[in-house]
Design a protein around this motif. Structure first.
Motif, PDB file in Angstrom:
ATOM      1  N   LEU A 118       0.863  -1.185   0.000  1.00  0.00           N
ATOM      2  CA  LEU A 118       0.000   0.000   0.000  1.00  0.00           C
ATOM      3  C   LEU A 118       0.890   1.220   0.000  1.00  0.00           C
ATOM      4  N   LYS A 119       0.744   2.065  -1.029  1.00  0.00           N
ATOM      5  CA  LYS A 119       1.570   3.277  -1.034  1.00  0.00           C
ATOM      6  C   LYS A 119       0.830   4.412  -1.722  1.00  0.00           C
ATOM      7  N   LEU A 120       1.325   5.589  -1.446  1.00  0.00           N
ATOM      8  CA  LEU A 120       0.790   6.776  -2.095  1.00  0.00           C
ATOM      9  C   LEU A 120       1.301   6.803  -3.524  1.00  0.00           C
ATOM     10  N   HIS A 121       0.395   6.995  -4.446  1.00  0.00           N
ATOM     11  CA  HIS A 121       0.845   7.069  -5.831  1.00  0.00           C
ATOM     12  C   HIS A 121       1.236   8.496  -6.171  1.00  0.00           C
ATOM     13  N   ASP A 122       0.369   9.401  -5.746  1.00  0.00           N
ATOM     14  CA  ASP A 122       0.533  10.754  -6.247  1.00  0.00           C
ATOM     15  C   ASP A 122      -0.196  11.693  -5.302  1.00  0.00           C
ATOM     16  N   VAL A 123       0.380  12.865  -5.078  1.00  0.00           N
ATOM     17  CA  VAL A 123      -0.359  13.895  -4.345  1.00  0.00           C
ATOM     18  C   VAL A 123      -0.705  14.967  -5.361  1.00  0.00           C
ATOM     19  N   ARG A 124      -1.979  15.037  -5.690  1.00  0.00           N
ATOM     20  CA  ARG A 124      -2.322  15.937  -6.782  1.00  0.00           C
ATOM     21  C   ARG A 124      -2.423  17.384  -6.345  1.00  0.00           C
ATOM     22  N   ARG A 125      -3.081  17.565  -5.215  1.00  0.00           N
ATOM     23  CA  ARG A 125      -3.266  18.935  -4.730  1.00  0.00           C
ATOM     24  C   ARG A 125      -3.147  18.932  -3.229  1.00  0.00           C
ATOM     25  N   LEU A 126      -2.716  20.013  -2.688  1.00  0.00           N
ATOM     26  CA  LEU A 126      -2.731  20.192  -1.237  1.00  0.00           C
ATOM     27  C   LEU A 126      -3.140  21.626  -0.998  1.00  0.00           C
ATOM     28  N   VAL A 127      -4.395  21.813  -0.683  1.00  0.00           N
ATOM     29  CA  VAL A 127      -4.923  23.180  -0.607  1.00  0.00           C
ATOM     30  C   VAL A 127      -5.469  23.455   0.769  1.00  0.00           C
ATOM     31  N   GLN A 128      -5.648  24.719   1.014  1.00  0.00           N
ATOM     32  CA  GLN A 128      -6.213  25.123   2.286  1.00  0.00           C
ATOM     33  C   GLN A 128      -7.547  25.807   2.024  1.00  0.00           C
ATOM     34  N   HIS A 129      -8.548  25.402   2.815  1.00  0.00           N
ATOM     35  CA  HIS A 129      -9.866  25.996   2.632  1.00  0.00           C
ATOM     36  C   HIS A 129     -10.121  27.019   3.718  1.00  0.00           C
ATOM     37  N   LYS A 146      -8.858  24.672   7.075  1.00  0.00           N
ATOM     38  CA  LYS A 146      -8.917  23.230   6.785  1.00  0.00           C
ATOM     39  C   LYS A 146      -7.981  22.952   5.637  1.00  0.00           C
ATOM     40  N   GLU A 147      -7.242  21.860   5.778  1.00  0.00           N
ATOM     41  CA  GLU A 147      -6.368  21.506   4.678  1.00  0.00           C
ATOM     42  C   GLU A 147      -6.898  20.262   3.994  1.00  0.00           C
ATOM     43  N   HIS A 148      -6.821  20.260   2.686  1.00  0.00           N
ATOM     44  CA  HIS A 148      -7.394  19.174   1.899  1.00  0.00           C
ATOM     45  C   HIS A 148      -6.327  18.661   0.950  1.00  0.00           C
ATOM     46  N   ALA A 149      -6.000  17.398   1.067  1.00  0.00           N
ATOM     47  CA  ALA A 149      -5.033  16.806   0.160  1.00  0.00           C
ATOM     48  C   ALA A 149      -5.764  15.873  -0.799  1.00  0.00           C
ATOM     49  N   VAL A 150      -5.543  16.054  -2.091  1.00  0.00           N
ATOM     50  CA  VAL A 150      -6.142  15.147  -3.069  1.00  0.00           C
ATOM     51  C   VAL A 150      -5.052  14.186  -3.487  1.00  0.00           C
ATOM     52  N   VAL A 151      -5.222  12.940  -3.117  1.00  0.00           N
ATOM     53  CA  VAL A 151      -4.162  11.970  -3.372  1.00  0.00           C
ATOM     54  C   VAL A 151      -4.725  10.778  -4.121  1.00  0.00           C
ATOM     55  N   THR A 152      -3.831  10.015  -4.729  1.00  0.00           N
ATOM     56  CA  THR A 152      -4.192   8.700  -5.242  1.00  0.00           C
ATOM     57  C   THR A 152      -3.241   7.691  -4.623  1.00  0.00           C
ATOM     58  N   PHE A 153      -3.708   6.449  -4.549  1.00  0.00           N
ATOM     59  CA  PHE A 153      -2.892   5.437  -3.888  1.00  0.00           C
ATOM     60  C   PHE A 153      -2.882   4.156  -4.716  1.00  0.00           C
ATOM     61  N   ASP A 154      -1.865   3.342  -4.449  1.00  0.00           N
ATOM     62  CA  ASP A 154      -1.779   2.004  -5.035  1.00  0.00           C
ATOM     63  C   ASP A 154      -2.017   1.000  -3.924  1.00  0.00           C
ATOM     64  N   LEU A 155      -2.922   0.075  -4.158  1.00  0.00           N
ATOM     65  CA  LEU A 155      -3.175  -0.951  -3.144  1.00  0.00           C
ATOM     66  C   LEU A 155      -3.160  -2.307  -3.809  1.00  0.00           C
ATOM     67  N   ARG A 205      -2.538  -3.737   8.613  1.00  0.00           N
ATOM     68  CA  ARG A 205      -1.132  -3.566   8.227  1.00  0.00           C
ATOM     69  C   ARG A 205      -0.863  -2.079   8.112  1.00  0.00           C
ATOM     70  N   VAL A 206       0.189  -1.648   8.786  1.00  0.00           N
ATOM     71  CA  VAL A 206       0.541  -0.238   8.738  1.00  0.00           C
ATOM     72  C   VAL A 206       1.757  -0.089   7.848  1.00  0.00           C
ATOM     73  N   LEU A 207       1.674   0.779   6.866  1.00  0.00           N
ATOM     74  CA  LEU A 207       2.786   0.958   5.955  1.00  0.00           C
ATOM     75  C   LEU A 207       3.122   2.435   5.840  1.00  0.00           C
ATOM     76  N   PRO A 208       4.339   2.774   6.141  1.00  0.00           N
ATOM     77  CA  PRO A 208       4.707   4.191   6.028  1.00  0.00           C
ATOM     78  C   PRO A 208       4.654   4.635   4.581  1.00  0.00           C
ATOM     79  N   ALA A 209       4.177   5.857   4.363  1.00  0.00           N
ATOM     80  CA  ALA A 209       3.945   6.293   3.000  1.00  0.00           C
ATOM     81  C   ALA A 209       4.746   7.533   2.650  1.00  0.00           C
ATOM     82  N   GLY A 210       5.596   7.973   3.545  1.00  0.00           N
ATOM     83  CA  GLY A 210       6.416   9.118   3.176  1.00  0.00           C
ATOM     84  C   GLY A 210       5.814  10.428   3.624  1.00  0.00           C
TER      85      GLY A 210
END
Lengths: 79, 198
Positions: free
Chosen positions: B62-73, B77-86, B190-195
């Motif tokens: 399980l890992k982060l594929h991509d962090v598309r956006r990291l914005v503040q509302h 509030k902070e909003h991260a738009v991410v995709t992951f591989d599982l 299962r806990v997996l560090p993602a960076g």
């Protein structure tokens, strides 16, 4: 059913249900199939009901012999 | 096995000591069904006991594929738009007593305010394919227990109510709840560090 028949019916009921339950558990566990265990149990229940519910002749082999009916005595006149 | 006197007392006893326990069809039907119910309950206890001996060690990646956006509302509030591989093979987790799995992915991180923060990003209900007949290749492709997601968008928004997502060290965790047909539910993970988030 007569008394011996009733006792036999109860024993047969317990024997059939327990036997099918044991078989169903072993077979279900071996085949990794929970539904199969339920089905075998259902068959066991059906068979047990079939044998035990109706008043079959083999449950009436030891008829209890009642004494003949008494005729009520005349009440003795008082005094 | 069951003493008639203990169960029925004196009411079913004739004066000369004979006991009637199955003298009518209703009596016999009652005895049959309740006895069957008791035996079925014992079987359920045994069945849930077999889960105690069930071991599985599924492979999970399980890992982060991509962090598309990291914005503040609205500045708070902070909003991260991410995709992951599982990639998780949970097929061995199923025992004969397992009805379904509830699996979810959560992101965990620590902030100066709270030591543990968890945000659920994705979840899924996984039911077992019937074992028989042997599945043709077509069915095996649809086996939901073998999870393979690539660059998958999160189902739920990754929102942190503070301002702490920037540069945050994040763990991705796959948790699965094993729901039985009878008995108690248990959970594994299962806990997996993602960076780090950017």
């Amino acid at each position: 059913m007569d008394f011996v028949g009733q006792r036999r019916a109860e024993n047969v009921l317990m024997a059939i249900v327990i036997a099918f339950a044991a078989v169903s558990f072993v077979v279900g566990y071996a085949q990794k199939d929970f539904a199969l265990m339920v089905k075998i149990n259902g068959v066991g229940l059906a068979l047990a009901l079939l044998v035990v519910l109706p008043d079959w002749p083999f449950f009436n082999l030891n008829q209890w012999k009642w004494l003949p009916a008494l005729v009520p005595e005349e009440k003795p006149a008082k005094k | 096995m069951f003493s008639a006197k203990a169960v029925y007392g004196n009411s079913a006893r004739l004066r000369d000591g004979k006991v009637q326990t199955m003298h009518s069809i209703w009596h016999r039907a009652n005895s049959s069904l309740t006895f069957f119910g008791t035996v079925a309950a014992v079987l359920c206890l045994l069945t849930t006991g077999t889960d105690f001996f069930h071991e599985s060690n599924p492979s999970v990646s399980l890992k982060l594929h991509d962090v598309r956006r990291l914005v503040q509302h609205h500045g708070s509030k902070e909003h991260a738009v991410v995709t992951f591989d599982l990639d998780a093979d949970l097929r061995d987790v199923f025992s004969w007593n397992t009805k379904q799995l509830f699996a979810f992915v959560q992101a965990e991180y620590e902030t100066p305010e709270n030591r543990i923060n968890q945000v659920v990003l994705w979840d899924s209900i996984i039911q077992q394919k019937p074992p028989r007949p042997p599945p043709p290749p077509l069915l095996r492709r649809g086996d939901k227990a073998y999870i393979r997601l690539n660059a998958h968008k999160t189902k739920y928004a990754f929102i942190e109510p503070g301002r702490y997502l920037r540069n945050r060290e994040v763990n991705l965790t796959l948790v699965w709840c094993v729901m039985p047909r009878v008995g108690a539910m248990y959970t594994q993970q299962r806990v997996l560090p993602a960076g780090k988030l950017p």
